[in-house]
Design an enzyme around this catalytic site. Structure first.
Site, short mmCIF file in Angstrom:
data_model
loop_
_atom_site.label_atom_id
_atom_site.label_comp_id
_atom_site.label_asym_id
_atom_site.label_seq_id
_atom_site.Cartn_x
_atom_site.Cartn_y
_atom_site.Cartn_z
N CYS A 94 45.09 31.73 35.50
CA CYS A 94 45.03 33.09 36.04
C CYS A 94 44.58 33.16 37.50
CB CYS A 94 44.12 33.94 35.17
SG CYS A 94 42.57 33.16 34.72
N GLN A 121 35.12 35.81 38.90
CA GLN A 121 35.97 35.96 37.72
C GLN A 121 35.32 36.81 36.62
OE1 GLN A 121 37.75 31.52 38.45
NE2 GLN A 121 38.15 32.38 36.44
N SER A 124 36.28 38.81 30.87
CA SER A 124 37.41 38.78 29.94
C SER A 124 38.19 37.48 30.06
CB SER A 124 38.33 39.98 30.13
OG SER A 124 38.61 40.19 31.49
N HIS A 214 40.12 39.46 38.18
CA HIS A 214 39.47 38.43 38.99
C HIS A 214 39.60 38.80 40.47
CE1 HIS A 214 38.95 36.18 35.44
NE2 HIS A 214 39.79 35.19 35.61
O1 3JN Z 1 37.72 31.73 32.37
C1 3JN Z 1 38.65 32.30 32.97
O2 3JN Z 1 38.44 33.27 33.71
C2 3JN Z 1 40.02 31.79 32.84
C3 3JN Z 1 40.20 30.93 31.63
C4 3JN Z 1 41.33 30.29 31.38
C5 3JN Z 1 41.47 29.39 30.24
C6 3JN Z 1 40.56 29.43 29.20
C7 3JN Z 1 40.66 28.54 28.14
C8 3JN Z 1 41.67 27.61 28.11
C9 3JN Z 1 42.55 28.48 30.18
C10 3JN Z 1 43.59 28.50 31.25
O3 3JN Z 1 44.50 29.33 31.17
O4 3JN Z 1 43.54 27.70 32.18
C11 3JN Z 1 42.62 27.57 29.12
C12 3JN Z 1 43.66 26.51 29.07
O5 3JN Z 1 44.82 26.81 28.75
O6 3JN Z 1 43.33 25.38 29.36
#
Ligand code: 3JN
Length: 306
Positions: A94, A121, A124, A214
């Protein structure tokens, strides 16, 4: 709609129609053209099954993002990569999506030498649990009750810190190089999407007590001169970006205002006087929409148009 056995049987209303969630199996993908995946473990197990059944899989997890065989796509930025897919297309992280939306129109003015980004960030990003944690802690603070942190910075770790009235400079686990996984995702994925491995990037990712959207402070050093005016004009023309930047009227992007919206907003565009060709800007975007679901749908729409 497919999920694990835990959610099978659940009813979900989508655009006025009720759907019953089914348990995913290797046979779930017969007759499916496009499968949208949103979970790491499920992606690893079932994406190959979806591809085998003839579907194109658009995966929102990090499972395949850095696989050289898998395109990592933000449709406004690198649509050309979609054509190279072999069944799986990865949806970026994201924070990465939100940053590259602002970087691409600037990169088209001049190649970028170096980027320094710090993120702010929303909770959520850590899911529903992250949002509940902030709400419970704000309620406890308001009512003079004791706070017992349970989720942030990383729910699966034993140690947790208060997020209400606080900032946590840790998103995801630490790597051997002392960066967090989120920081390394931003660095590696940005280079891959922009197709420029020579571009230098450093990142600090921070969890802030905001529910949604974010925000990022981005410093960019270019190879050639990029004026504030030309940067602004390029950003204004770019699909999916809104320039919200009028210091005299105190106009700049804010997470409260970008929440629930599709466009990424850029403001505070100004010179970095400390280097030869530098700009600073501030970008905000709904990380659940453009930072995740909307981007995946835009990839699907691109495939359908082709
Ligand atoms: O913490 C955030 O603000 C973004 C989190 C993203 C996330 C959380 C758990 C697993 C991801 C991601 O999209 O990079 C993943 C993942 O797919 O590794």
């Amino acid at each position: 709609m497919l999920a694990s056995s835990r959610s099978a049987g659940k009813k979900i209303n989508f655009m006025g129609k009720e759907y019953t969630v089914e348990e995913t199996t290797e046979n779930s993908f017969e007759g499916v053209d496009i499968a949208l995946f949103a979970g790491g473990k499920a992606s690893k197990v079932f994406a190959p099954a979806a591809v085998k059944a003839g579907a194109v899989c658009i995966d929102n997890s990090s499972t395949f993002r850095m696989d050289p065989e898998v395109p990592l796509v933000v449709p406004e930025v690198n649509p050309q990569a979609i054509k190279r897919h072999k069944g799986i297309i990865a949806n970026p992280n994201c924070s990465t999506i939100i940053m590259v939306m602002a970087l691409k129109p600037l990169y088209d003015l001049s190649k970028i030498k170096r980027i320094v980004v710090s993120t702010y960030q929303a909770v959520s990003g850590a899911g529903r649990e992250g949002m509940d944690e902030l709400k419970n802690q704000l309620d406890a603070l308001a009512n003079g009750k004791e706070i017992e942190p349970k989720i942030l910075p990383v729910s699966s770790l034993d140690k947790h810190y208060q997020i209400a009235s606080n900032l946590l400079p840790q998103i995801d686990i630490f790597m051997d190089n002392l960066y967090t996984k989120e920081e390394m995702k931003m660095i590696d994925e940005t280079r891959k999407i922009m197709e420029d491995d020579a571009m230098k990037i450093t990142a600090t990712t921070v969890r802030v007590p905001v529910y949604r959207s974010h925000a990022e402070s981005v410093n960019v050093e270019f190879f050639d001169e990029v004026s504030v005016e030309s940067a602004r004009a390029a950003l204004e023309k770019f699909d999916g970006v809104i320039v919200r930047d009028n210091p005299s009227e105190m106009i700049y992007p804010q997470p409260l205002e970008t929440s629930g919206k599709d466009d990424v907003e850029v403001g505070r565009i100004r010179k970095d006087f400390s280097v030869e060709h530098g700009l600073n800007f501030w970008v905000c975007g709904d990380q659940i929409r453009k930072g995740a679901a909307l981007n995946a749908l835009q990839i699907a729409e691109y495939l359908i148009r082709q």
